[in-house]
Design an enzyme around this catalytic site. Sequence first.
Site, PDB file in Angstrom:
ATOM      1  N   GLU A  66      44.838 -21.887  50.715  1.00 18.02           N
ATOM      2  CA  GLU A  66      44.224 -20.623  50.290  1.00 18.02           C
ATOM      3  C   GLU A  66      45.156 -19.424  50.411  1.00 18.02           C
ATOM      4  OE1 GLU A  66      40.594 -20.502  52.546  1.00 18.02           O
ATOM      5  OE2 GLU A  66      39.712 -22.204  51.489  1.00 18.02           O
ATOM      6  N   GLU A  72      37.471 -30.157  46.670  1.00 17.88           N
ATOM      7  CA  GLU A  72      36.381 -29.927  47.624  1.00 17.88           C
ATOM      8  C   GLU A  72      35.083 -29.634  46.875  1.00 17.88           C
ATOM      9  OE1 GLU A  72      37.381 -26.950  50.516  1.00 17.88           O
ATOM     10  OE2 GLU A  72      39.470 -27.615  50.698  1.00 17.88           O
TER      11      GLU A  72
END
Length: 554
Positions: free
Chosen positions: A331, A435
């Site tokens: 991220e 995810e």
Amino acid sequence: MKVFTRKLILFLSLVLFEGCLVRSEKVSYDYTASIECVKEPEKPLYGGGIISSAEAPAHKSAGGKKLLMAKTKSSAPVKGSVLKVELQKDHHYALSAWLQLSKGAGDISAVIVTPDGKFNTAGVIAAQSGCWTLLKGGATSFAEGKGDLFFESNSTAEIMAESIALQGFSFDEWKAHRDEDLRQERKKKVKITVESDGSPVPDAELSVEWVAKGFPLGNAMTKEILDMPEYEEWFTKRFKWATMENEMKWYSTEFHEGHEEYEVADKMLELAQKHNISVRGHNVLWDDQSHQMEWVSKLSLPKLKEAVAKRLKSVVSRYAGKLIHWDVVNENLHFNFFEDKLGKDASGEIFKEVAKLDDKPILFMNEFNTLEQPNDPAPLPTKYLAKLKQIQSYAGKDLKYGIGLESHFDKPNIPYMRGSLDTLAAAKVPIWLTEVDVTKGPKQVEYLEEVMREGFAHPGVKGIVLWAAWHAKGCYVMCLTDNNFKNLPVGDTIDKLLEEWRKVPEKAKTDDKGVFEAELFHGEYNVTVKHKSLKEPVVRTVDLDSKSEATIKA
């Protein structure tokens, strides 16, 4: 999490194009995408679709300017201007447009207002002056009638638009195109020959069962799997790919400085290996300040460099050769803990060092909201690729790079999802949905199935991992089972898809030449051969993942 704040714009009673309905049952979806900022825009996809390419007359705006949306030879500002289009009920609309700003740089978003009055962000790109950038995206209309298309920016510059195209597909057409893409990308015509003593065996009965390989579809798992045989049985029956939800993260292996604990992650990896499950490494580092241990946050710059180097050597070397992927700096479009402290090339340097320690795994950027939320400015597809390019420029283009898209959905915009995947796929780097989950709601099952089907069929997507790790006290967002490992509705949906995507012919037989031909999904299969000439059935494993022919000697 910061989100894109729409600037208020003045709607003008200005029609630059009259939408004209163009219907063709033969129009195929166009995956074409460009990731370069070019001097001249390309021709519009679909010939413009429902947007007429005829030149519109000039109109005077409130500011006294003459605005003209012309043919492909020239362009004009469209900021504050609306394109009127006729939209149909239950249609996905694929949008593409070449855009630039009159000065500077900024984000440009495309908005489609459907006949029911809903404002749909169809796509957002990072654009600049002096060259054209392609926006791909879209939106869905659940109502019939007049709609609007307009562009807006967080910049004060004028927006220039060229080669705009808006192509509608009924839900059935969209599904038919997706099924055809699936057939081309995930299946192949295979030929299995059965021989005995060098001679063909005609009319042999074949039982074909998928066992491994093929398109990777996995799930996250937790340490609870180590102590619960029923969890282990449920998981391993379905998935041959996995990600440890938290157990490899730095805060799980060295929560207290100098005290490393890998016992849980080691045991989970052993369990996966026992069941021939491939594991993604998640993650080497996480750029989010809120997920750093207190002792890491307090380190001086020299000590932080030492700690990062130790972490890399510790975790990557420990699992070298045992993992298929690493999420390297998690991220790092939303967060920048390490780059703030170690410099703008910190991510590239970490990628480079991970590759030195283990050159086998694919090394991933891993981000959320690139597919899920066009109004989040941080991870836009164009910004994702710019970050990837920055890392490649430092670490080198020869490393094995991957595009990781977390895919945490609420209400998916399917045309936007596909258009974004088109853009990312143009980088020619393997894409994984890493995810996948959908928030609980009345349409959770429907939305999950749509997301899974879009990902599975897209040519650029090379694998999907669900983020549905089971916890006794509740899952992160989405549970597939209850606490007795009985499927919930979303679990039934995944089982349905697994069965569909591993489906094999029933009552298969060889022909008079001892040959069986069929169209199968990629994968490795156990083939059981029965024939009156054989004393007992013969079972062989054949690899039809990379090959299309196999010979079984009975």
